[in-house]
Design a protein around this motif. Structure first.
Motif, PDB file in Angstrom:
ATOM      1  N   UNK A  62      22.820  26.405  33.787  1.00 56.92           N
ATOM      2  CA  UNK A  62      23.203  26.564  35.186  1.00 56.92           C
ATOM      3  C   UNK A  62      23.106  28.045  35.545  1.00 56.92           C
ATOM      4  N   UNK A  63      22.466  28.347  36.649  1.00 60.21           N
ATOM      5  CA  UNK A  63      22.379  29.719  37.133  1.00 60.21           C
ATOM      6  C   UNK A  63      23.006  29.833  38.505  1.00 60.21           C
ATOM      7  N   UNK A  64      23.640  30.963  38.766  1.00 63.21           N
ATOM      8  CA  UNK A  64      24.281  31.167  40.067  1.00 63.21           C
ATOM      9  C   UNK A  64      24.406  32.653  40.344  1.00 63.21           C
ATOM     10  N   UNK A  65      24.694  32.967  41.592  1.00 65.80           N
ATOM     11  CA  UNK A  65      24.859  34.353  42.007  1.00 65.80           C
ATOM     12  C   UNK A  65      26.329  34.708  42.087  1.00 65.80           C
ATOM     13  N   UNK A  66      26.623  35.976  41.883  1.00 63.39           N
ATOM     14  CA  UNK A  66      27.967  36.505  42.114  1.00 63.39           C
ATOM     15  C   UNK A  66      27.851  37.664  43.091  1.00 63.39           C
ATOM     16  N   UNK A  67      28.931  37.949  43.777  1.00 65.84           N
ATOM     17  CA  UNK A  67      28.904  38.986  44.813  1.00 65.84           C
ATOM     18  C   UNK A  67      30.213  39.749  44.822  1.00 65.84           C
ATOM     19  N   UNK A  68      30.621  40.234  43.644  1.00 70.23           N
ATOM     20  CA  UNK A  68      31.871  40.978  43.559  1.00 70.23           C
ATOM     21  C   UNK A  68      33.066  40.117  43.917  1.00 70.23           C
ATOM     22  N   UNK A  69      34.118  40.735  44.349  1.00 71.42           N
ATOM     23  CA  UNK A  69      35.342  40.012  44.679  1.00 71.42           C
ATOM     24  C   UNK A  69      35.195  39.185  45.942  1.00 71.42           C
ATOM     25  N   UNK A  70      34.218  39.512  46.772  1.00 70.41           N
ATOM     26  CA  UNK A  70      34.079  38.823  48.033  1.00 70.41           C
ATOM     27  C   UNK A  70      33.391  37.462  47.901  1.00 70.41           C
ATOM     28  N   UNK A  71      32.696  37.253  46.783  1.00 69.75           N
ATOM     29  CA  UNK A  71      31.951  36.013  46.648  1.00 69.75           C
ATOM     30  C   UNK A  71      30.710  36.048  47.527  1.00 69.75           C
ATOM     31  N   UNK A  72      29.871  35.051  47.442  1.00 68.95           N
ATOM     32  CA  UNK A  72      28.696  34.993  48.302  1.00 68.95           C
ATOM     33  C   UNK A  72      29.140  34.537  49.683  1.00 68.95           C
ATOM     34  N   UNK A  73      28.663  35.232  50.699  1.00 73.27           N
ATOM     35  CA  UNK A  73      29.057  34.925  52.065  1.00 73.27           C
ATOM     36  C   UNK A  73      28.817  33.458  52.390  1.00 73.27           C
ATOM     37  N   UNK A  74      29.886  32.791  52.856  1.00 74.06           N
ATOM     38  CA  UNK A  74      29.834  31.400  53.308  1.00 74.06           C
ATOM     39  C   UNK A  74      29.494  30.402  52.196  1.00 74.06           C
ATOM     40  N   UNK A  75      29.454  30.849  50.937  1.00 75.38           N
ATOM     41  CA  UNK A  75      29.120  29.878  49.889  1.00 75.38           C
ATOM     42  C   UNK A  75      30.062  30.009  48.711  1.00 75.38           C
ATOM     43  N   UNK A  76      29.839  30.984  47.841  1.00 75.51           N
ATOM     44  CA  UNK A  76      30.758  31.190  46.739  1.00 75.51           C
ATOM     45  C   UNK A  76      31.859  32.126  47.218  1.00 75.51           C
ATOM     46  N   UNK A  77      33.101  31.688  47.091  1.00 76.50           N
ATOM     47  CA  UNK A  77      34.179  32.606  47.446  1.00 76.50           C
ATOM     48  C   UNK A  77      35.202  32.623  46.326  1.00 76.50           C
ATOM     49  N   UNK A  78      36.059  33.640  46.357  1.00 76.51           N
ATOM     50  CA  UNK A  78      37.091  33.742  45.337  1.00 76.51           C
ATOM     51  C   UNK A  78      36.492  33.834  43.957  1.00 76.51           C
ATOM     52  N   UNK A  79      36.942  32.976  43.071  1.00 79.48           N
ATOM     53  CA  UNK A  79      36.549  33.067  41.666  1.00 79.48           C
ATOM     54  C   UNK A  79      35.625  31.930  41.263  1.00 79.48           C
ATOM     55  N   UNK A  80      34.778  31.436  42.168  1.00 79.77           N
ATOM     56  CA  UNK A  80      33.928  30.293  41.846  1.00 79.77           C
ATOM     57  C   UNK A  80      33.051  30.576  40.634  1.00 79.77           C
ATOM     58  N   UNK A  81      32.508  31.778  40.527  1.00 86.39           N
ATOM     59  CA  UNK A  81      31.634  32.072  39.390  1.00 86.39           C
ATOM     60  C   UNK A  81      32.409  32.058  38.085  1.00 86.39           C
TER      61      UNK A  81
END
Length: 274
Positions: free
Chosen positions: A239-258
């Protein structure tokens, strides 16, 4: 991909990661950097060189070197270039320091879930590595006699800010000779019409010449569950996914999803930072 970093506490979970690193290194002519962190408070001395006069540091340095030698004698590491590194930083800072110093291409860490992370990279350090590493982080959950990846799920919201990571996922899929399954998860709280979802994914597909892929829209109660359930349905190997620091990916991954996915998914997970 030429240099792979494997942080180790000499646990079975860390060795699982090292075995995967060895397989990739043999296939792609990579060097392996084994890193062990000694978390001895820096304020106890004036400079790093002063550790030579600190009995505690000398003892643990010798112990680490002995364990390194035992590891390097393993059959699966024969004929590979393996560098041993001991650092005195905090764990996640030490990893970043070594990555920058040696121009590391991939970090591979071992885990069997939350308990595995706590054993290997204590507490929030693991979350910081997964969340903030500029370099892709591959997390291995179990021993792989043969790390063969045929089906690689890449989950994203497929917005423009994720295109660079899509390119990274393509590169990794090419390295592994794997089929890439592009996945967008629809949830009640983050609903996107099928038409919009398909158009976003099509824009990504059109931006590259990569052809070994499928596009998939999956409905579930949460993004994390959607990724895991879809991956299970196609028996994905990674499984591959993106992370975006503490903010998460805008409108998709938020919080600690990764971090949650890395902890809860049974499959190996690789993360790419935007």
């Amino acid at each position: 991909m030429k240099k792979i970093l494997v942080p180790t506490d000499f646990s079975p979970q860390a060795e699982n990661a090292l075995k995967v690193a060895a397989q990739l290194a043999k296939r792609h002519n990579c060097e392996i950097y084994l890193l062990h962190i000694l978390e001895i408070p820096l304020h106890e001395v004036d400079a790093l060189s002063s550790y030579n006069n600190l009995p505690e540091a000398v003892f643990f340095m010798k112990l680490a070197h002995k364990r390194f030698e035992e590891l390097k004698d393993k059959d699966y590491l024969q004929d590979l270039v393996v560098h041993e590194t001991v650092d005195f930083h905090e764990i996640f800072k030490g990893i970043f320091h070594v990555c920058k110093k040696h121009d590391i291409d991939l970090i591979i860490m071992g885990s069997n879930g939350v308990s595995g992370f706590k054993e290997m990279l204590i507490g929030s350090n693991t979350e910081k590595v997964v969340r903030t590493s500029e370099i892709p982080v591959l997390v291995i959950k179990k021993e792989h006699d043969a790390f063969d990846v045929n089906d690689f799920v890449f989950a994203s919201d497929f917005k423009n800010e994720s295109k660079e990571n899509y390119d990274k996922a393509i590169q990794f899929a090419n390295v592994l000779n794997a089929k890439l399954h592009l996945l967008m998860v629809n949830t009640p709280n983050k609903f996107t019409t099928s038409a919009d979802s398909k158009q976003r994914m099509q824009d990504f597909v059109d931006s590259s010449k990569f052809s070994n892929y499928t596009t998939n829209i999956y409905n579930d109660l949460s993004i994390e569950k959607g990724i895991m359930n879809f991956s299970q349905s196609i028996k994905a190997d990674l499984i591959g996914m993106s992370t975006h620091g503490r903010q998460g990916i805008s409108h998709f991954f938020n919080g600690s999803i990764s971090e949650d996915l890395v902890n809860h998914a049974k499959r190996p997970v690789i993360t790419f930072k935007i």
